[in-house]
Design a protein around this motif. Sequence first.
Motif, PDB file in Angstrom:
ATOM      1  N   LEU A  89       6.477   7.139  -7.650  1.00 23.01           N
ATOM      2  CA  LEU A  89       5.837   5.667  -7.560  1.00 23.01           C
ATOM      3  C   LEU A  89       5.778   5.227  -8.860  1.00 23.01           C
ATOM      4  CD1 LEU A  89       3.203   6.030  -4.735  1.00 23.01           C
ATOM      5  CD2 LEU A  89       5.619   5.489  -4.206  1.00 23.01           C
ATOM      6  N   GLU A  90       6.032   3.828  -8.996  1.00 20.91           N
ATOM      7  CA  GLU A  90       5.625   3.047 -10.060  1.00 20.91           C
ATOM      8  C   GLU A  90       4.933   1.859  -9.549  1.00 20.91           C
ATOM      9  OE1 GLU A  90       8.688   0.588 -13.200  1.00 20.91           O
ATOM     10  OE2 GLU A  90       9.143   2.575 -12.615  1.00 20.91           O
ATOM     11  N   PHE A  91       4.029   1.468 -10.531  1.00 20.41           N
ATOM     12  CA  PHE A  91       3.080   0.222  -9.990  1.00 20.41           C
ATOM     13  C   PHE A  91       3.853  -1.001 -10.602  1.00 20.41           C
ATOM     14  CE2 PHE A  91      -0.258   3.437 -10.384  1.00 20.41           C
ATOM     15  CZ  PHE A  91      -1.121   2.934  -9.478  1.00 20.41           C
ATOM     16  N   SER A  92       3.747  -1.974  -9.535  1.00 17.61           N
ATOM     17  CA  SER A  92       4.352  -3.040  -9.657  1.00 17.61           C
ATOM     18  C   SER A  92       3.584  -4.008 -10.837  1.00 17.61           C
ATOM     19  CB  SER A  92       4.525  -3.793  -8.414  1.00 17.61           C
ATOM     20  OG  SER A  92       3.319  -4.252  -7.930  1.00 17.61           O
ATOM     21  N   SER A  93       4.070  -5.229 -11.240  1.00 15.25           N
ATOM     22  CA  SER A  93       3.464  -6.012 -12.044  1.00 15.25           C
ATOM     23  C   SER A  93       2.003  -6.517 -11.659  1.00 15.25           C
ATOM     24  CB  SER A  93       4.540  -7.199 -12.701  1.00 15.25           C
ATOM     25  OG  SER A  93       4.602  -7.977 -11.489  1.00 15.25           O
ATOM     26  N   ALA A 119       1.555   7.748   7.809  1.00 14.84           N
ATOM     27  CA  ALA A 119       0.268   7.380   7.017  1.00 14.84           C
ATOM     28  C   ALA A 119       0.634   6.220   5.794  1.00 14.84           C
ATOM     29  CB  ALA A 119      -0.238   8.641   6.217  1.00 14.84           C
ATOM     30  N   GLU A 120       0.303   5.170   5.894  1.00 18.95           N
ATOM     31  CA  GLU A 120       0.602   4.104   4.965  1.00 18.95           C
ATOM     32  C   GLU A 120      -0.499   4.684   3.667  1.00 18.95           C
ATOM     33  OE1 GLU A 120       3.083   2.122   4.792  1.00 18.95           O
ATOM     34  OE2 GLU A 120       3.800   2.254   6.989  1.00 18.95           O
ATOM     35  N   ILE A 121      -0.063   4.575   2.398  1.00 15.44           N
ATOM     36  CA  ILE A 121      -0.694   4.609   1.298  1.00 15.44           C
ATOM     37  C   ILE A 121      -0.392   3.732   0.149  1.00 15.44           C
ATOM     38  CG2 ILE A 121      -1.382   6.401  -0.613  1.00 15.44           C
ATOM     39  CD1 ILE A 121      -0.484   8.544   1.223  1.00 15.44           C
ATOM     40  N   GLN A 122      -1.615   3.067  -0.121  1.00 15.75           N
ATOM     41  CA  GLN A 122      -1.474   1.990  -1.222  1.00 15.75           C
ATOM     42  C   GLN A 122      -2.462   2.277  -2.411  1.00 15.75           C
ATOM     43  OE1 GLN A 122      -3.456  -2.122  -0.713  1.00 15.75           O
ATOM     44  NE2 GLN A 122      -1.132  -2.582  -0.785  1.00 15.75           N
ATOM     45  N   LEU A 123      -1.649   2.266  -3.804  1.00 20.55           N
ATOM     46  CA  LEU A 123      -2.369   2.621  -4.745  1.00 20.55           C
ATOM     47  C   LEU A 123      -2.533   1.119  -5.469  1.00 20.55           C
ATOM     48  CD1 LEU A 123      -0.251   5.522  -5.597  1.00 20.55           C
ATOM     49  CD2 LEU A 123      -2.336   5.556  -4.564  1.00 20.55           C
ATOM     50  N   GLN A 182       0.898   8.166 -16.429  1.00 18.32           N
ATOM     51  CA  GLN A 182       1.298   9.087 -15.431  1.00 18.32           C
ATOM     52  C   GLN A 182      -0.063   9.657 -14.891  1.00 18.32           C
ATOM     53  OE1 GLN A 182       4.123  12.121 -16.703  1.00 18.32           O
ATOM     54  NE2 GLN A 182       3.804  13.230 -14.836  1.00 18.32           N
ATOM     55  N   ASP A 183       0.151  10.038 -13.663  1.00 14.44           N
ATOM     56  CA  ASP A 183      -0.962  10.865 -12.971  1.00 14.44           C
ATOM     57  C   ASP A 183      -0.289  11.662 -11.729  1.00 14.44           C
ATOM     58  OD1 ASP A 183      -3.134  12.083 -12.192  1.00 14.44           O
ATOM     59  OD2 ASP A 183      -3.988  10.427 -10.962  1.00 14.44           O
ATOM     60  N   VAL A 184      -0.665  12.691 -11.168  1.00 12.27           N
ATOM     61  CA  VAL A 184      -0.028  13.428 -10.196  1.00 12.27           C
ATOM     62  C   VAL A 184      -1.260  13.442  -9.181  1.00 12.27           C
ATOM     63  CG1 VAL A 184       0.970  15.640  -9.500  1.00 12.27           C
ATOM     64  CG2 VAL A 184       1.543  14.661 -11.853  1.00 12.27           C
ATOM     65  N   ILE A 185      -0.768  13.179  -7.743  1.00 13.66           N
ATOM     66  CA  ILE A 185      -1.901  13.408  -6.707  1.00 13.66           C
ATOM     67  C   ILE A 185      -1.298  14.537  -5.776  1.00 13.66           C
ATOM     68  CG2 ILE A 185      -2.808  12.413  -4.861  1.00 13.66           C
ATOM     69  CD1 ILE A 185      -2.577   9.757  -6.026  1.00 13.66           C
ATOM     70  N   ARG A 186      -2.006  15.457  -5.676  1.00 12.31           N
ATOM     71  CA  ARG A 186      -1.489  16.513  -4.899  1.00 12.31           C
ATOM     72  C   ARG A 186      -2.227  16.232  -3.321  1.00 12.31           C
ATOM     73  NH1 ARG A 186      -4.037  21.608  -3.594  1.00 12.31           N
ATOM     74  NH2 ARG A 186      -2.578  23.211  -2.795  1.00 12.31           N
ATOM     75  N   ASN A 241       3.226   1.361  -3.326  1.00 10.68           N
ATOM     76  CA  ASN A 241       2.995   1.921  -1.960  1.00 10.68           C
ATOM     77  C   ASN A 241       3.923   3.040  -1.632  1.00 10.68           C
ATOM     78  OD1 ASN A 241       1.210  -0.286  -0.873  1.00 10.68           O
ATOM     79  ND2 ASN A 241       2.897  -1.744  -1.567  1.00 10.68           N
ATOM     80  N   THR A 242       3.459   3.851  -0.735  1.00  5.97           N
ATOM     81  CA  THR A 242       4.388   4.680  -0.085  1.00  5.97           C
ATOM     82  C   THR A 242       3.820   5.234   1.480  1.00  5.97           C
ATOM     83  OG1 THR A 242       5.660   6.808  -0.387  1.00  5.97           O
ATOM     84  CG2 THR A 242       2.979   6.826  -0.827  1.00  5.97           C
TER      85      THR A 242
END
Length: 156
Positions: free
Chosen positions: A43-47, A122-126, A139-143, A52-53
């Motif tokens: 995922l890449e954060f938008s401006s 499952a909708e995930i929003q960061l 960078q970060d990694v979510i397990r 989202n994923t």
Amino acid sequence: MKRLAWLVLCCFASNAYSNDEVSITLVGYISPVCEFTSQNSNLEFSSNGIANTALEINCNSPMRISMQSLNGGLSHEKSNKISPYNINWSLEGANKSVSVSAQAIKSTYSFNIDEILFDSIAEIQLTLDEPLIYAGRYQDVIRIEMTPSVVSGGVL
């Protein structure tokens, strides 16, 4: 003769009313299985600071979902700067939403789903707390782990 006929009749009558009993026990078993796939694992954060994923979930028992962040936020490649962000889950079919910060899941964070989710999303929003301001890569990694359980609340 009457006595003999009466005796024979009684023997037949008692056999007609005798009963035998049989118990049959039926057993079935299906192993608990949880499968999930991510629509996008990079995922890449938008401006506007949002990414989202979605996870496609197929689980035949209640489950425990565990998450862990490697850095507790977005780590800047050339400094010690950690940019905080929040994770918002919305689980179709479970009427459950979860909001947690990346810092809170640096140590494993878990929650239980008591419903059985076949073919659910499952909708995930960061969401970033603040805009990224330093040039460079973050960078970060979510397990994420889903553990099925035949007992409501997941496996401990």
